[in-house]
Design an enzyme around this catalytic site. Structure first.
Site, short mmCIF file in Angstrom:
data_model
loop_
_atom_site.label_atom_id
_atom_site.label_comp_id
_atom_site.label_asym_id
_atom_site.label_seq_id
_atom_site.Cartn_x
_atom_site.Cartn_y
_atom_site.Cartn_z
N ARG A 54 0.71 -1.30 -0.03
CA ARG A 54 0.18 0.23 -0.24
C ARG A 54 0.61 1.00 -0.29
O ARG A 54 1.87 1.33 -0.40
CB ARG A 54 -0.77 0.31 1.54
CG ARG A 54 0.45 -0.25 2.46
CD ARG A 54 -1.06 0.80 3.70
NE ARG A 54 -0.36 1.65 4.18
CZ ARG A 54 0.73 2.00 4.01
NH1 ARG A 54 1.18 2.08 3.97
NH2 ARG A 54 0.39 4.11 3.76
N GLY A 55 0.04 2.59 -0.06
CA GLY A 55 0.70 3.87 -0.53
C GLY A 55 0.74 4.25 -1.67
O GLY A 55 1.39 3.21 -2.47
N ALA A 56 0.90 5.32 -1.75
CA ALA A 56 0.81 5.42 -3.48
C ALA A 56 1.99 5.63 -4.29
O ALA A 56 1.69 4.43 -5.47
CB ALA A 56 0.63 7.36 -3.65
N ARG A 91 -6.63 -0.37 -7.33
CA ARG A 91 -7.74 0.10 -6.69
C ARG A 91 -7.33 1.78 -7.79
O ARG A 91 -6.70 1.79 -8.30
CB ARG A 91 -6.29 0.79 -5.63
CG ARG A 91 -6.02 -0.05 -4.43
CD ARG A 91 -6.12 0.18 -3.31
NE ARG A 91 -6.26 0.81 -2.35
CZ ARG A 91 -5.45 1.57 -1.19
NH1 ARG A 91 -4.26 1.36 -1.10
NH2 ARG A 91 -6.42 2.53 -0.01
N GLN A 195 -3.50 2.05 9.93
CA GLN A 195 -1.91 2.26 9.31
C GLN A 195 -1.21 3.08 9.77
O GLN A 195 0.14 2.65 10.27
CB GLN A 195 -1.74 2.92 7.95
CG GLN A 195 -2.90 2.33 6.89
CD GLN A 195 -4.27 2.34 6.56
OE1 GLN A 195 -4.65 2.85 7.81
NE2 GLN A 195 -4.69 2.00 5.15
N ASP A 236 -2.69 10.71 -2.76
CA ASP A 236 -2.84 9.87 -3.82
C ASP A 236 -3.07 10.26 -4.93
O ASP A 236 -2.29 9.98 -5.51
CB ASP A 236 -4.05 8.78 -3.23
CG ASP A 236 -3.62 7.84 -1.87
OD1 ASP A 236 -2.83 8.42 -0.88
OD2 ASP A 236 -2.82 6.79 -1.66
N ASN A 246 -5.83 12.44 -0.27
CA ASN A 246 -5.27 11.54 0.68
C ASN A 246 -6.32 10.52 1.74
O ASN A 246 -7.16 10.82 1.86
CB ASN A 246 -4.35 12.07 1.45
CG ASN A 246 -2.86 11.78 2.06
OD1 ASN A 246 -2.60 11.01 1.62
ND2 ASN A 246 -3.16 12.24 3.22
N LYS A 247 -5.60 9.74 2.51
CA LYS A 247 -5.96 9.06 3.60
C LYS A 247 -6.86 9.84 4.76
O LYS A 247 -6.93 10.48 4.76
CB LYS A 247 -5.35 8.64 4.77
CG LYS A 247 -5.85 7.58 6.02
CD LYS A 247 -6.28 6.49 5.18
CE LYS A 247 -6.41 5.31 4.10
NZ LYS A 247 -6.73 4.68 3.50
O1 MRU Z 1 -4.95 3.72 1.94
P1 MRU Z 1 -3.46 3.40 2.05
O2 MRU Z 1 -2.69 2.90 3.00
O3 MRU Z 1 -2.64 3.15 1.20
O4 MRU Z 1 -2.77 4.96 1.88
C1 MRU Z 1 -2.02 5.65 1.75
C2 MRU Z 1 -1.94 6.78 1.83
O5 MRU Z 1 -3.37 7.67 2.37
C3 MRU Z 1 -0.92 7.55 2.21
O6 MRU Z 1 -0.33 9.40 2.92
C4 MRU Z 1 -0.49 8.34 0.74
O7 MRU Z 1 -1.04 6.96 0.13
C5 MRU Z 1 0.91 8.52 0.82
S1 MRU Z 1 1.90 7.34 0.78
C6 MRU Z 1 3.66 7.83 -0.10
#
Ligand code: MRU
Length: 339
Positions: A54-56, A91, A195, A236, A246-247
């Protein structure tokens, strides 16, 4: 009181070797560091969907390797289009995913079928190396920007588990800690999948960075009370006008930071900026399984079947963003007129 533990090297979330994509299953952290061995595009897509990866930036890199894995098995154009579609749709919100898949697809289409596997792997390695370099530059630019901030709040996980290298927002925090100017990082839990509680705390602990964990709902009050000097988060997808997806929970932190007149900083590589999306209103927000809200560790938190919304992200308008830290330096939104 901020917690610390002896520092060790940053965790390595994934690496490609011997024709296999090795990745830590992040759903099992912080309890167990189990390595997945992924051999097909479908396996990589599944790991992305269930947030094992996970993470963009990290899902972009993983998807690029996913295409390469598939073409090593079958280099035909139909195999390319099938793998690309499977991964691209795993996703919807992070632009890095579709952008990385599109990039590998273009590299493969530029060569003959016999070179398809090599071309895909070369492109995947290039994307990973670029993200690693971006992470290092973001850490430096961000630390210069936030040199005076001693207590920094962050949301979700944006470290080495979310992006190659040291990550993005968490890389800035780690750099400030390395420079000796950070008193403590404050990590939000980041409900529903935690997370922050599971992954950010794990990384901060490994790195020996002083930190405290707070429930999401405590953050605005702490900001208002003057307990936080700056907020830094990842992203993201950044729309052309600077709106940031973002999250979920990020928007509320931005509002609290604005009300308290402290910086609200977004850190991310330029690969997360999507100039083809004019504003945040056009960003698709992923809605995930309601059971992620209703259950925790398999146990029900509420009445079974309770009607639930589970948006995984929200959009923060550009006017609430003090600065966007990229590998190219610090940008001040709005980036362009998206409307
Ligand atoms: O659902 P996730 O855990 O993939 O969400 C991740 C985030 O929202 C992060 O803030 C974003 O991807 C930046 S990662 C460097």
């Amino acid at each position: 009181m901020a917690a610390t533990r002896a520092g060790t090297a940053p965790v390595v979330a994934l690496h490609f070797g011997d024709g296999v994509l090795h990745a830590i299953d992040q759903t099992e952290l912080p309890w167990r560091e189990r390595q997945l061995e992924l051999r097909t595009a479908a396996e990589v897509a599944d790991a992305i969907k269930r947030l094992a990866i996970r993470g963009a930036p990290l899902i972009g890199v993983a998807a690029a390797y996913g295409v390469a894995l598939e073409l090593a098995r079958d280099p035909a154009p139909t195999s390319l289009s099938r793998a690309a579609e499977t991964l691209r749709t795993a996703r919807p919100t992070a632009v890095n995913l579709s952008a990385a898949v599109d990039r590998v697809e273009r590299a493969v289409q530029a060569v003959g079928e016999s070179d398809a596997g090599d071309a895909a792997l070369t492109e995947a390695r290039a994307i990973e190396a670029e993200e690693q370099a971006a992470s290092a530059a973001i850490a430096t630019h961000g630390a210069e920007l936030l040199a005076g901030a001693r207590r920094i709040l962050t949301h979700c996980n944006t470290g080495a588990l979310a992006a190659p290298g040291r990550g993005t927002a968490l890389a800035v925090i780690a750099e400030l800690a390395a420079r000796g100017s950070l008193d403590a990082a404050i990590a939000t839990e980041s409900r529903p999948l935690l997370q922050g509680a599971r992954l950010t705390v794990y990384e901060l602990s490994r790195l020996g960075i002083p930190h405290e964990l707070v429930v999401d709902s405590a953050a605005p009050g702490l900001i208002a009370a003057g307990a936080v000097d700056a907020v830094i988060v990842g992203c993201d997808r950044v729309a052309a006008n600077g709106d940031v997806a973002n999250k979920v929970g990020t928007y509320g932190l931005a509002l609290a930071a604005r009300a308290a007149a402290i910086p609200f900083v977004v850190a991310g590589p330029t690969s997360t900026i999507d100039l083809a999306t004019p504003t945040g209103a056009e960003i698709t927000i992923e809605e995930r399984d309601p059971d992620e809200v209703r259950l925790i560790a398999g146990r029900s938190l509420t009445l079974p079947g309770t009607p639930t919304r589970n948006p995984a992200f929200d959009v923060t308008p550009a006017e609430l963003v003090s600065a966007l830290v990229t590998e190219d330096g610090v940008l001040r939104p709005p980036l362009a007129s998206g409307r």
